[in-house]
Scaffold this motif. Structure first.
Motif, PDB file in Angstrom:
ATOM      1  N   MET A 106      -1.751  12.816 -11.490  1.00  0.00           N
ATOM      2  CA  MET A 106      -2.754  12.439 -10.434  1.00  0.00           C
ATOM      3  C   MET A 106      -4.227  12.567 -11.294  1.00  0.00           C
ATOM      4  SD  MET A 106      -1.073  11.797  -7.621  1.00  0.00           S
ATOM      5  CE  MET A 106      -2.090  11.818  -6.408  1.00  0.00           C
ATOM      6  N   SER A 107      -5.063  11.770 -10.821  1.00  0.00           N
ATOM      7  CA  SER A 107      -6.357  12.040 -11.240  1.00  0.00           C
ATOM      8  C   SER A 107      -7.240  11.478 -10.075  1.00  0.00           C
ATOM      9  CB  SER A 107      -6.848  10.989 -12.264  1.00  0.00           C
ATOM     10  OG  SER A 107      -6.878   9.693 -11.668  1.00  0.00           O
ATOM     11  N   ASP A 108      -8.675  11.673 -10.307  1.00  0.00           N
ATOM     12  CA  ASP A 108      -9.595  11.590  -9.066  1.00  0.00           C
ATOM     13  C   ASP A 108      -9.259  10.113  -8.173  1.00  0.00           C
ATOM     14  OD1 ASP A 108     -10.627  14.008  -9.638  1.00  0.00           O
ATOM     15  OD2 ASP A 108     -12.321  13.087 -10.615  1.00  0.00           O
ATOM     16  N   TYR A 109      -8.596   9.050  -9.267  1.00  0.00           N
ATOM     17  CA  TYR A 109      -8.829   7.812  -8.475  1.00  0.00           C
ATOM     18  C   TYR A 109      -7.339   7.082  -8.468  1.00  0.00           C
ATOM     19  CZ  TYR A 109     -13.788   8.241  -9.259  1.00  0.00           C
ATOM     20  OH  TYR A 109     -14.891   8.835  -9.402  1.00  0.00           O
ATOM     21  N   PHE A 110      -6.370   7.633  -9.300  1.00  0.00           N
ATOM     22  CA  PHE A 110      -4.990   6.907  -8.877  1.00  0.00           C
ATOM     23  C   PHE A 110      -3.936   8.230  -9.771  1.00  0.00           C
ATOM     24  CE2 PHE A 110      -6.399   5.973 -13.258  1.00  0.00           C
ATOM     25  CZ  PHE A 110      -5.033   5.940 -14.264  1.00  0.00           C
ATOM     26  N   GLY A 111      -2.624   7.714  -9.445  1.00  0.00           N
ATOM     27  CA  GLY A 111      -1.647   8.367 -10.056  1.00  0.00           C
ATOM     28  C   GLY A 111      -0.612   7.642  -9.749  1.00  0.00           C
ATOM     29  N   TYR A 112       0.583   8.140 -10.045  1.00  0.00           N
ATOM     30  CA  TYR A 112       1.987   7.413 -10.133  1.00  0.00           C
ATOM     31  C   TYR A 112       2.956   8.306  -9.101  1.00  0.00           C
ATOM     32  CZ  TYR A 112       0.042   5.537 -14.133  1.00  0.00           C
ATOM     33  OH  TYR A 112      -0.817   4.908 -15.133  1.00  0.00           O
ATOM     34  N   SER A 113       3.844   7.537  -8.598  1.00  0.00           N
ATOM     35  CA  SER A 113       4.847   8.072  -7.773  1.00  0.00           C
ATOM     36  C   SER A 113       6.301   7.842  -7.919  1.00  0.00           C
ATOM     37  CB  SER A 113       4.523   8.007  -6.394  1.00  0.00           C
ATOM     38  OG  SER A 113       5.013   6.657  -6.000  1.00  0.00           O
ATOM     39  N   ARG A 133      -6.429   6.545  -4.878  1.00  0.00           N
ATOM     40  CA  ARG A 133      -6.969   7.596  -3.896  1.00  0.00           C
ATOM     41  C   ARG A 133      -8.648   7.135  -3.761  1.00  0.00           C
ATOM     42  NH1 ARG A 133      -5.766  13.115  -6.911  1.00  0.00           N
ATOM     43  NH2 ARG A 133      -6.421  13.845  -5.093  1.00  0.00           N
ATOM     44  N   TRP A 134      -9.013   7.284  -2.579  1.00  0.00           N
ATOM     45  CA  TRP A 134     -10.616   7.256  -2.316  1.00  0.00           C
ATOM     46  C   TRP A 134     -10.719   8.215  -1.321  1.00  0.00           C
ATOM     47  CZ3 TRP A 134      -7.115   3.271  -1.176  1.00  0.00           C
ATOM     48  CH2 TRP A 134      -6.948   2.918   0.025  1.00  0.00           C
TER      49      TRP A 134
END
Length: 134
Positions: A106-113, A133-134
């Motif tokens: 996870m970062s401030d703007y996106f990630g993987y699931s 993410r926003w």
């Protein structure tokens, strides 16, 4: 929306396969299906919680509504239907969708699931996705 270390999420999932001109029947109606002509249309919307949120990962679990439509080309005794794309009702389902998994990197703007979902207590699958993410 955040609840302490937890957060609410909305998940949308699809494989972008859409079939419009179809004939519907069950496998008991006597048609034969062309081998290797199968396609699956998959859609779902779920809502749930991100649990135990940490800086780089979290777990998620949710409930929602899902649709799985199974299509095949048919060889039918009825010449008007022969060779058409057919929705096979025996292998299609819609109803309650349950999912769980882990969000990674996870970062401030996106990630993987990566996760696991079950549709109508009948069909299950492993899933992977990109989180915005926003």
């Amino acid at each position: 929306y955040r609840i302490g270390y937890n957060a609410v999420y909305l998940g949308l999932k699809t494989n972008f396969f859409i079939e419009t001109d179809t004939y519907t029947e069950s496998t008991a109606q006597g048609s034969y299906f062309v081998k290797n002509s199968e396609e699956v249309s998959r859609w779902s919307a779920t809502q749930g919680l991100n649990l135990l949120r940490r800086e780089r990962f979290s777990f998620y679990t949710g409930l929602g509504y899902g649709i799985r439509n199974y299509y095949a080309t048919i060889l039918s005794p009825d010449a008007a239907q022969n060779g058409k794309i057919c929705k096979i009702t025996d292998n299609s389902a819609k109803g309650l969708e349950m999912e769980c998994g882990v969000n990674l990197f996870m970062s401030d703007y996106f990630g993987y699931s990566i996760g696991y979902s079950v549709l109508a207590f009948k069909y299950s699958e492993l899933t992977g996705g990109i989180i915005l993410r926003w």
